[in-house]
Design a protein around this motif. Structure first.
Motif, short mmCIF file in Angstrom:
data_model
loop_
_atom_site.label_atom_id
_atom_site.label_comp_id
_atom_site.label_asym_id
_atom_site.label_seq_id
_atom_site.Cartn_x
_atom_site.Cartn_y
_atom_site.Cartn_z
N GLY A 264 0.82 -1.20 0.00
CA GLY A 264 0.00 0.00 0.00
C GLY A 264 0.85 1.25 0.00
O GLY A 264 0.51 2.26 -0.65
N ALA A 265 2.00 1.22 0.70
CA ALA A 265 2.88 2.39 0.76
C ALA A 265 3.45 2.70 -0.62
O ALA A 265 3.50 3.86 -1.05
N GLU A 266 3.87 1.65 -1.34
CA GLU A 266 4.42 1.85 -2.68
C GLU A 266 3.32 2.36 -3.63
O GLU A 266 3.56 3.22 -4.48
N HIS A 267 2.12 1.82 -3.48
CA HIS A 267 1.00 2.27 -4.30
C HIS A 267 0.74 3.75 -4.06
O HIS A 267 0.50 4.52 -5.01
N ALA A 268 0.80 4.17 -2.80
CA ALA A 268 0.58 5.57 -2.47
C ALA A 268 1.66 6.46 -3.10
O ALA A 268 1.37 7.55 -3.60
N ARG A 269 2.91 5.99 -3.09
CA ARG A 269 4.01 6.77 -3.70
C ARG A 269 3.79 6.91 -5.21
O ARG A 269 4.08 7.96 -5.80
N GLN A 270 3.28 5.85 -5.83
CA GLN A 270 3.01 5.92 -7.27
C GLN A 270 1.93 6.96 -7.57
O GLN A 270 2.02 7.69 -8.56
N LEU A 271 0.92 7.04 -6.70
CA LEU A 271 -0.12 8.04 -6.88
C LEU A 271 0.44 9.45 -6.72
O LEU A 271 0.08 10.37 -7.46
N GLU A 272 1.32 9.63 -5.74
CA GLU A 272 1.93 10.93 -5.50
C GLU A 272 2.75 11.39 -6.72
O GLU A 272 2.75 12.56 -7.09
#
Length: 278
Positions: A264-272
């Motif tokens: 989930g953390a990596e997914h959030a970074r991709q969104l950012e």
């Protein structure tokens, strides 16, 4: 129809004849026996079968776990000639990321190895290296033999399929050195003191015992996560999902995709990084 113990045993025999792994047979039997216990001698009907699904949901089982249990029971119902009682799965939207508290990282893996080494648990240290460096299932550890280490490859037979797993040369040297120290001239390398194959449960427990010393959350430590880590790192190196599926023994790349979900953390970074919030 009432489900008898003899019927459940015949189902287990069928699974074994189909070449199912020991772990799969045990899992299916646990789920079917749980279903039988819940029925409590009542006549099996479509309504009761559907009610069991609701019972599992209300008991707090995760949706994925519920569907896994339903799959086992549906398999049994087909075997018993009661497909009219087949239970519908829960509809779950495909997840695009894994929960971070269940993601084993390379750093976690190294800490586990260090903890095993510091405790003098050579077998466990080498076992984790073997699973993580080859991507094999824990049920396939028995195919890591002295002969395989000498040849640099293991022939794995599962579910009627045979696949070849290449063993890194450094791993082969370590496996053969360990086998010599244990006076194992042939056959399986990872055995109990009495010479039996290591069980899935024993490997699971031994890995869990390392958590506190290694400083790794227990939720991240189980044998299958070593296979997930291998898949993630292999794909990162070659970006070939078809080749990875072959190595892992998957008949569909859709199964392999599950192994490659980011946290989930990596997914959030991709969104950012999209930069869409001005």
């Amino acid at each position: 129809m009432q489900i008898s113990e003899n019927g459940v045993q015949q189902f287990a025999d069928r699974l074994e004849r189909e070449g199912r792994s020991r772990g799969t047979v045990e899992k299916y039997l646990r789920d079917v026996q749980r279903f039988v216990l819940w029925l409590h001698g009542r006549e099996l009907t479509r309504e009761l079968a559907a009610a069991w699904r609701e019972h599992l949901v209300q008991s707090g089982y995760a949706p994925v776990t519920v569907n896994s249990m339903l799959s086992a029971v549906n398999h049994f119902l087909r075997f018993a000639g009661r497909e009219d009682c087949k239970i519908r799965f829960l509809r779950i939207q495909r997840r695009v990321f894994r929960e971070q508290d269940r993601e084993l990282t390379r750093a976690d893996y190294r800490r586990l190895l260090d903890a095993a080494g510091n405790q003098g648990r050579e077998r466990l240290h080498l076992l984790m290296e073997t699973i993580c460096s080859t991507g094999i299932r824990v049920s396939e550890v028995r195919y890591i033999t002295v002969e395989a280490a000498r040849q640099g490859r293991a022939e794995i037979t599962l579910k009627g399929k045979i696949r070849t797993i290449l063993l890194p040369s450094r791993l082969c040297r370590k496996l053969l050195k360990y086998a010599r120290a244990q006076k194992t001239a042939s056959g399986e390398i990872f055995r109990t003191r009495s010479g039996k194959s290591l069980s899935r449960g024993q490997i699971w427990r031994e890995m869990k015992d390392l958590c506190e010393r290694a400083g790794v959350a227990r939720s991240r430590v189980f044998p299958h996560n070593l296979r997930h880590l291998f898949a993630t790192l292999f794909y990162g190196a070659c970006r070939d999902i078809v080749k990875l599926a072959d190595i892992l023994g998957h008949s569909s790349v859709n199964t392999t995709r599950i192994y490659l979900m980011t946290t989930g953390a990596e997914h959030a970074r991709q969104l950012e990084r999209l930069g869409l919030v001005i």
